[in-house]
Scaffold this motif. Structure first.
Motif, PDB file in Angstrom:
ATOM      1  N   LEU A  24       6.045  -4.594 -10.668  1.00 61.37           N
ATOM      2  CA  LEU A  24       6.043  -3.195 -10.870  1.00 61.37           C
ATOM      3  C   LEU A  24       5.477  -3.738 -12.248  1.00 61.37           C
ATOM      4  O   LEU A  24       5.688  -1.883 -13.224  1.00 61.37           O
ATOM      5  CB  LEU A  24       7.819  -2.972 -11.010  1.00 61.37           C
ATOM      6  CG  LEU A  24       8.181  -3.071  -9.737  1.00 61.37           C
ATOM      7  CD1 LEU A  24       9.617  -2.569  -9.234  1.00 61.37           C
ATOM      8  CD2 LEU A  24       7.371  -1.680  -8.703  1.00 61.37           C
ATOM      9  N   ILE A  79       4.766  -2.193  -2.668  1.00 55.88           N
ATOM     10  CA  ILE A  79       5.601  -1.408  -3.958  1.00 55.88           C
ATOM     11  C   ILE A  79       6.760  -1.598  -3.128  1.00 55.88           C
ATOM     12  O   ILE A  79       7.960  -1.297  -4.064  1.00 55.88           O
ATOM     13  CB  ILE A  79       4.609  -0.859  -3.655  1.00 55.88           C
ATOM     14  CG1 ILE A  79       3.629  -1.117  -4.969  1.00 55.88           C
ATOM     15  CG2 ILE A  79       5.992   0.602  -5.348  1.00 55.88           C
ATOM     16  CD1 ILE A  79       3.993  -1.796  -6.340  1.00 55.88           C
ATOM     17  N   GLN A  83       9.873  -2.829  -5.151  1.00 63.97           N
ATOM     18  CA  GLN A  83      11.727  -0.980  -5.350  1.00 63.97           C
ATOM     19  C   GLN A  83      12.744  -1.497  -5.513  1.00 63.97           C
ATOM     20  O   GLN A  83      13.899  -1.720  -5.668  1.00 63.97           O
ATOM     21  CB  GLN A  83      10.745   0.203  -5.431  1.00 63.97           C
ATOM     22  CG  GLN A  83       9.671   0.219  -6.374  1.00 63.97           C
ATOM     23  CD  GLN A  83       9.108   1.622  -6.199  1.00 63.97           C
ATOM     24  OE1 GLN A  83       8.955   2.057  -5.004  1.00 63.97           O
ATOM     25  NE2 GLN A  83       8.716   2.170  -6.768  1.00 63.97           N
ATOM     26  N   GLU A  86      14.754  -4.589  -6.735  1.00 59.38           N
ATOM     27  CA  GLU A  86      14.565  -4.211  -7.852  1.00 59.38           C
ATOM     28  C   GLU A  86      15.813  -3.371  -7.971  1.00 59.38           C
ATOM     29  O   GLU A  86      17.534  -3.561  -8.440  1.00 59.38           O
ATOM     30  CB  GLU A  86      13.299  -3.299  -8.732  1.00 59.38           C
ATOM     31  CG  GLU A  86      13.887  -3.351  -9.517  1.00 59.38           C
ATOM     32  CD  GLU A  86      13.805  -4.287 -11.113  1.00 59.38           C
ATOM     33  OE1 GLU A  86      14.398  -4.589 -11.839  1.00 59.38           O
ATOM     34  OE2 GLU A  86      13.106  -5.500 -10.708  1.00 59.38           O
TER      35      GLU A  86
END
Length: 113
Positions: A24, A79, A83, A86
């Motif tokens: 990221l 990705i 995400q 996160e």
């Protein structure tokens, strides 16, 4: 997507390292041929800000990518996975902050009593 990222994704015949993804922040991850016959392929990271190895900090690399670099994980993380992780970490940090605040309030109440 940056021009640099597009350039590294091109599979040109003279390239031995294959692009596997980015995190990221923008660090790019590659896999190359093994050093010894029958060995594991080499995996490396190119930092988004082109820092040298002396400035390496393992905390700058997400855990999923660290496990891929060390061959603990077979496939590079997507990705979406990064995400989701996160978001999970943000939620966890917030919960820890709330618990610490509650414990501090309880300790203060016990001291005053």
């Amino acid at each position: 997507m940056s021009l640099r990222s597009i350039w590294y994704r091109l599979r040109l015949p003279w390239r031995t390292n294959v692009y596997h993804g980015s995190d990221l922040v923008g660090n790019m991850y590659f896999e190359g041929p093994p050093i010894h016959a029958g060995g594991k392929p080499r995996r490396k990271v190119i930092y988004y800000d082109n820092r040298s190895i002396e400035q390496y900090n393992p905390e700058d690399i997400p855990p999923m990518w660290r496990s891929w670099l060390t061959h603990t994980r077979n496939h590079a993380p997507s990705i979406q996975e990064l995400q989701a992780d996160e978001i999970r970490l943000r939620t966890l940090r917030e919960r820890v902050r709330q618990i610490e605040a509650k414990e501090k309030a309880i300790r203060q109440a016990q001291i005053q009593a």
